[in-house]
Enzyme design. Structure first.
Site, short mmCIF file in Angstrom:
data_model
loop_
_atom_site.label_atom_id
_atom_site.label_comp_id
_atom_site.label_asym_id
_atom_site.label_seq_id
_atom_site.Cartn_x
_atom_site.Cartn_y
_atom_site.Cartn_z
N ARG A 182 1.02 -1.14 0.08
CA ARG A 182 -0.24 -0.10 -0.03
C ARG A 182 0.83 1.15 0.10
NH1 ARG A 182 -5.25 -0.87 1.95
NH2 ARG A 182 -5.26 1.24 2.72
N TRP B 19 2.22 6.42 6.09
CA TRP B 19 2.62 7.25 5.04
C TRP B 19 2.23 8.50 5.22
CZ3 TRP B 19 0.24 10.22 1.28
CH2 TRP B 19 0.68 10.56 0.33
N GLY C 182 -5.78 7.58 8.86
CA GLY C 182 -6.54 8.77 8.51
C GLY C 182 -6.01 10.02 8.86
N HIS D 18 1.16 20.49 -32.39
CA HIS D 18 0.72 21.89 -32.07
C HIS D 18 1.45 22.57 -30.79
CE1 HIS D 18 -2.41 21.57 -35.04
NE2 HIS D 18 -2.76 20.63 -34.63
#
Ligand code: G6P
Length: 593
Positions: free
Chosen positions: A27, A74, A101, A493
């Site tokens: 994860r 994390w 959370g 472009h």
């Protein structure tokens, strides 16, 4: 993103929590920690380290424990360091917690309740622990925890240990996923089904605003007012594909190679002979709407773009694709009868959850297409379709992407009056995938010889352009080469200014109507020094084309053209020596907005 595991029972909590954390590594995380009950001193001991779980494992000084909690972090609030890693223990030493959370009002709570307190970490989590300790001075710990939960704004999956009672574990959930599993030997709690595999026989995915009191052989489920709630557990049958790497060096390579098998499994799950096995209620509900809106993020959004083409061409239903994080706060004007499809491998992406909350408020009908049937988005939508891709461990998504396209093609077909044999076409695609997977040397050589520049381009038209977007994302995710996917006609472009001697440009050509035009665009960049590679089909091949795929039904071409691009990304990362399965800064399941 962040993982939680907890265990209480007869088996060794140290091993179970550690293995659970390893299963959640995919994860994405930057530090890890555990709290284990030391039976000899009768105390909980915290271990935490910055970096990989291996470092944490080496620091563990306990061999056995009957209870433990663990966390992979994390970083969202506070730097990546040991102090900010979980678990966090209250100043008085009584409570230890791990949290997934974000607590939006953590600063306000700190100011209100702890003006003169020096927090040990910079996290939004530590204040939860201190608040529980504060209230537990005046009331039983269950009441203290529930009281604090009601004060929190944001999202949480939480495990709480009360050191005064080492035979009980508390857990709570709001917005962030949490599941509890049970076996004859004990209770395991995790933020992801993968953490329960091998330990639990039955599981329960918790609803928001629920609270658990867990002992070694049972648990009680409460709402936040302390009312006991009924529940029904389901058998945990994580079948399918093993979550081990087997003969492959990396999960990503294994998952790339699993794609033909995934496709065959999808066929077996969704077809009864030649009739499609999708609930009539889903088909009739979509048919009673006049426009489909697909919402997704990252790779799933790219699968959505292919899905749009399939839905419009097979079933004639106008379809729009939206980036979930944009749609959540800039909702476009919707027509009379919009139907919504959320595509999410994990079923947990917070950007999509934010959309789903709005859609439900407005009473729109929603279908989630996901790989995780117990996920939040699957449970909260009106309908769900499963991808059956098996666990995808590598952060860079491969087999889930092709599974999403396959399921979308079956859905589009079920909504249509088409009479061709989709089941056979999908089987032939699986065969063509298998055939191609043996020819990895071309991609390996291209990645090694040509992807030396800091940038790279994919070009294509129609669905090839959309595959180019996914191909570019894959390459940048794991090789860190800045890569753009371009509509082939658009390159001239402006962006053609970036082409110089040696710039790699890869063209995807699957459509006979636009093949000539894309080849002209390829010539334009070649004459400016680009190193080119062409991915095409037998029926469209020209001399010098490097990658030629077996012919399949052109509507299904994205299922096949993406495979060489996944391998190019894989070999580019391999030659650069990167951590392929866990690329820097990325998380597999992005549970914050
Ligand atoms: C993260 C992952 C991507 C994934 C995206 C959407 O960013 O790193 O690989 O495509 O989330 O995830 P979902 O689970 O909703 O498909």
């Amino acid at each position: 993103m962040c993982g939680i595991v907890g265990y209480l029972g007869k088996d060794n909590a140290k091993e179970i929590v550690l293995n659970g954390l390893k299963r959640l590594e995919y994860r994405g995380y930057d530090s890890a920690g555990m709290s284990l009950f030391d039976e000899s001193s009768h105390k909980f001991v915290n271990f935490k380290e910055k970096g990989r779980i291996k470092i944490l494992e080496e620091s563990l000084t306990l061999d056995h424990s009957s209870m433990g909690i663990g966390h992979t972090r994390w970083a969202t609030h506070g730097r990546v360091n040991r102090e900010n890693a979980h678990p966090h223990t209250s100043e008085d030493g009584r409570f230890t917690i791990v949290h997934n959370g974000v607590i939006d009002n953590h600063n306000k709570l700190k100011k209100l309740y702890f003006e003169n307190h020096t927090f040990k970490s910079e996290t939004d989590t530590e204040v939860i622990c201190e608040l529980i300790a504060l209230y537990a001075q005046k009331m039983p710990s269950t009441d203290a925890i529930r009281k604090v939960l009601k004060m929190l704004h944001g999202s949480y999956a939480l495990l709480v240990i009360d050191h005064d009672d080492p035979n009980t574990l508390y857990a709570a959930k709001f917005k962030s996923p949490l599941l509890i599993g049970k076996s004859d030997n004990g209770m395991v709690i995790g933020s992801d089904m993968m953490a329960l595999v091998g330990t639990a026989d039955n599981y329960l995915a918790l609803d928001d605003e629920t609270f658990l009191r867990v002992t070694k052989n049972n648990f009680t489920l409460y709402d936040l007012d302390g009312e006991v709630l009924p529940y029904q557990m389901s058998p945990l049958d994580i079948d399918d594909f093993s979550s081990e790497k087997g003969e492959f060096d990396h999960y990503m390579l294994k998952e790339i190679h699993e794609q033909p098998a995934v496709l065959r499994r999808i066929i077996s799950k969704y077809f009864n002979d030649t009739t499609i096995h999708i609930d009539d209620e889903i088909i009739n509900t979509i048919k009673s709407h006049d426009r489909i809106h697909i919402l997704a993020a990252g790779t799933s959004m790219h699968a959505g773009l292919i899905g749009k083409g399939l839905l419009e061409s097979f079933s004639n239903i106008p379809t729009e694709v939206h980036i979930a994080s944009e749609f959540a706060y800039q909702q476009p004007l919707l027509g009379e009868k919009p139907f919504f499809i959320l595509i999410s491998q994990s079923g947990e992406t917070a950007d999509l959850r934010a959309c789903l909350v709005n859609l439900k408020k407005a009473q729109h009908k929603v279908l989630t297409i996901t790989n995780v049937r117990t996920s939040t988005l699957a449970r909260e939508a009106d309908f769900a379709l499963e991808l059956h891709a098996g666990p995808e461990i590598a952060v860079a998504s491969t087999k889930a992407y092709t599974a999403q396209i396959a399921v979308l093609s079956i859905l589009a077909y079920a909504l249509s009056n088409q009479s061709f044999d989709l089941k056979r076409e999908l089987s032939e695609t699986a065969q063509a995938m298998e055939h191609f997977l043996d020819k990895y040397e071309v991609m390996e050589k291209f990645a090694k010889d040509y992807l030396q520049k800091p940038n790279c381009f994919y070009i294509g038209r129609g669905s090839d352009y959309y595959v180019g977007l996914e191909a570019a994302l894959k390459l940048k995710e794991i090789s860190y080469i800045q890569t753009e996917g371009f509509a082939a006609g658009e390159l001239k472009h402006g962006t053609i200014a970036l082409i110089e001697e040696g710039t790699p440009v890869i063209a995807i050509i699957s459509n006979d109507k636009t093949a000539e035009n894309t080849r002209s665009n390829l010539s334009e960049v070649k004459s400016r020094g680009a190193k080119t590679l062409t991915i095409t089909f037998e029926s469209l091949k020209e001399n010098g084309d490097e990658i030629v795929l077996d012919n399949i039904n052109p509507s299904l071409s994205p299922l096949l053209t993406v495979i060489p691009t996944q391998l190019i990304a894989y070999y580019a990362a391999l030659h650069r020596g990167h951590d392929i399965d866990k690329p820097r800064n990325l998380a597999k399941s992005v549970t914050v907005e």
